[in-house]
Design an enzyme around this catalytic site. Structure first.
Site, PDB file in Angstrom:
ATOM      1  N   SER A  98       4.622  -4.372   2.286  1.00 48.10           N
ATOM      2  CA  SER A  98       5.862  -6.129   2.268  1.00 48.10           C
ATOM      3  C   SER A  98       4.749  -6.667   3.053  1.00 48.10           C
ATOM      4  CB  SER A  98       7.481  -5.544   3.318  1.00 48.10           C
ATOM      5  OG  SER A  98       8.069  -4.915   2.043  1.00 48.10           O
ATOM      6  N   LYS A 115       4.465 -10.037   1.965  1.00 43.93           N
ATOM      7  CA  LYS A 115       5.494 -11.438   2.041  1.00 43.93           C
ATOM      8  C   LYS A 115       4.645 -12.327   3.360  1.00 43.93           C
ATOM      9  CE  LYS A 115      10.294  -8.581   1.726  1.00 43.93           C
ATOM     10  NZ  LYS A 115       9.457  -7.281   0.950  1.00 43.93           N
ATOM     11  N   SER A 135      12.898  -7.429   6.223  1.00 41.80           N
ATOM     12  CA  SER A 135      11.335  -7.385   5.145  1.00 41.80           C
ATOM     13  C   SER A 135      12.055  -7.046   3.540  1.00 41.80           C
ATOM     14  CB  SER A 135      10.569  -6.189   5.429  1.00 41.80           C
ATOM     15  OG  SER A 135       9.431  -6.354   4.442  1.00 41.80           O
TER      16      SER A 135
END
Length: 442
Positions: A91, A94, A149
């Site tokens: 993640s 991101k 997330s």
């Protein structure tokens, strides 16, 4: 004494075959292969494996597969370990998603989520709890991205941006603009999609670029928020960055700004953090420590402590490239090749056009001299004796399996093909290559 006979046809063929390869390969032998790091973004030392540092006192218990410490303001890389090693980012990707899409929408814009917005979320994803039929502000969706997330929030925002495919293309273009050439984007959520990779160097670039945006800084530093639960109800969400919140027995790191953590069963733990102390802001990325749980945060904190302590005296081992594109414009701190290629390629120099021309000319001259000698010999033998009454029909044809000497100007036979060479990409071990599946956990 026996007079030396002129060159035979077989000798001519052998000399012709030998002449071009010797000439063509001479430059590579003389110059050797280009040294590793010639085209490394950030500097030659960042292309090397192992620890790169010009100071003492590094933490001893660092088990990550790759890590990097840099000064956010100057861009100086103070220390690194396998900075350009390509690994699954989880993640932390991101950060690139937010840096690409966040500036596009008014945070007050409202959107009623549809089932289509949530249809393509990978199974096993981390979720914040976005529901079809509920209306959210863009601000709330970004809170779901940064704090929890949430891949559901990511996909809703990607659909607002024109779809997942368009968002992926824009993220890849943004990565190249930032000179993050280790990164290959497959989806906007960072999940374990096959081929989705990045590096400690690239993740640090994403954090540095994102922190230039006040909204990015605000979101990544937010500890808790109220999230819509349908109707007028809300529920509280907490940031999963343990160095920010002090969860799971960790002490919050003084001066921490964020930025983003990530975990999947394949990628393991990855984290990029930023902290300010004494007017100095440091960025640290840690990827895939061998231990689980808190190790990624503990090793990040140890590297931050080093950077604010002994690292103050460190001479830089590289630089974070300034944004600027890769198609002719040059970054201000790091050379970037025009071609899209691996950071630490080693490519043979190869023959130059001048050397190939010289080789072809030499071959033509050699063939011409041999042919002239052979012609003199035949004329002499014809003048001294009558021709045989009947010659075999195949007297002028080469024996079976033998090829005639190529014409000196035949490119396919005498001159190696030029152009279109592809630089070899560093091989990835099975442990580095992303695979399908995996679950997001915090």
């Amino acid at each position: 004494m026996r007079e030396c006979s002129p060159l035979s046809r077989r000798a001519l063929l052998g000399l012709a075959a030998a002449a071009v390869p010797l000439t063509a390969t001479a430059p590579a032998s003389a110059a050797g292969a280009r040294s590793a790091g010639t085209n490394v973004v950030g500097g030659e030392r960042l292309g090397r494996a192992g620890v790169q540092v010009r100071a003492a006192g590094l933490p001893r218990k660092l088990t990550a597969a790759a890590w990097l410490v840099a000064d956010r303001d100057t861009g100086e890389v103070l220390a690194s370990f396998n900075a350009h090693r390509r690994l699954a980012p989880a993640s932390t990707l991101k950060m690139l998603f937010a840096d690409t899409v966040l500036p596009k929408f008014d945070p007050r814009q409202r959107h009623r989520v549809t089932a289509a917005d949530l249809a393509d979320i990978p199974s096993g994803s981390s979720l914040v709890g976005v529901q079809a039929g509920t209306t959210y502000t863009v601000e709330q969706l970004w809170q779901g991205v940064f704090l929890r997330s949430g891949n559901d929030a990511v996909h809703v925002l990607a659909h607002l941006n024109g779809g997942v495919a368009r968002t992926v293309a824009e993220m890849q273009a943004r990565a190249e603009y930032l000179h993050a050439l280790d990164t290959h984007v497959v989806s906007p959520d960072g999940f374990d999609h096959k081929g989705q990779i990045s590096s400690a160097y690239d993740l640090t670039l994403f954090a540095r670029a994102g922190l230039e945006n006040p909204d990015f800084r605000r979101h990544c530093g937010t500890r808790t928020a109220d999230f819509p639960a349908g109707g007028k109800k809300t529920f509280q969400i907490q940031n999963t960055d343990r160095l920010l919140t002090g969860a799971f027995g960790l002490t919050p790191y003084p001066g921490l700004l964020g930025v983003k953590n990530g975990y999947t069963s394949h990628a393991g733990n990855t984290f990029t953090g930023a902290a300010t102390r004494g007017g100095r802001t440091l960025l640290v990325t840690v990827m895939h420590p061998t231990e689980g749980s808190n190790a990624v945060y503990e090793q990040t904190a140890a590297l931050l402590d080093w950077g604010f302590g002994p690292g103050r005296a460190a001479q830089p081992v590289g630089l974070l490239a300034a944004p600027g594109g890769t198609d002719g414009s040059s970054p201000t701190v790091s050379p970037v090749p025009v071609r899209k290629q691996a950071h630490a390629d080693v490519t043979p120099a190869g023959p130059s056009a001048l050397r190939l021309t010289e080789g072809a000319a030499g071959t033509a001259a050699l063939l011409g001299a041999g042919a002239w000698a052979l012609l003199r010999r035949r004329r002499a033998s014809t003048a001294g004796a009558p021709a045989p009454a009947s010659a075999p029909a195949s007297a002028e044809a080469p024996p079976s399996g033998r090829r005639r000497a190529p014409a000196p100007d035949t490119p396919a036979e005498t001159v190696p093909r030029q152009g279109g060479r592809r630089r070899a990409r560093p091989a990835e071990t099975p442990a580095e290559a992303p695979q399908q599946g995996g679950r997001h956990r915090r």
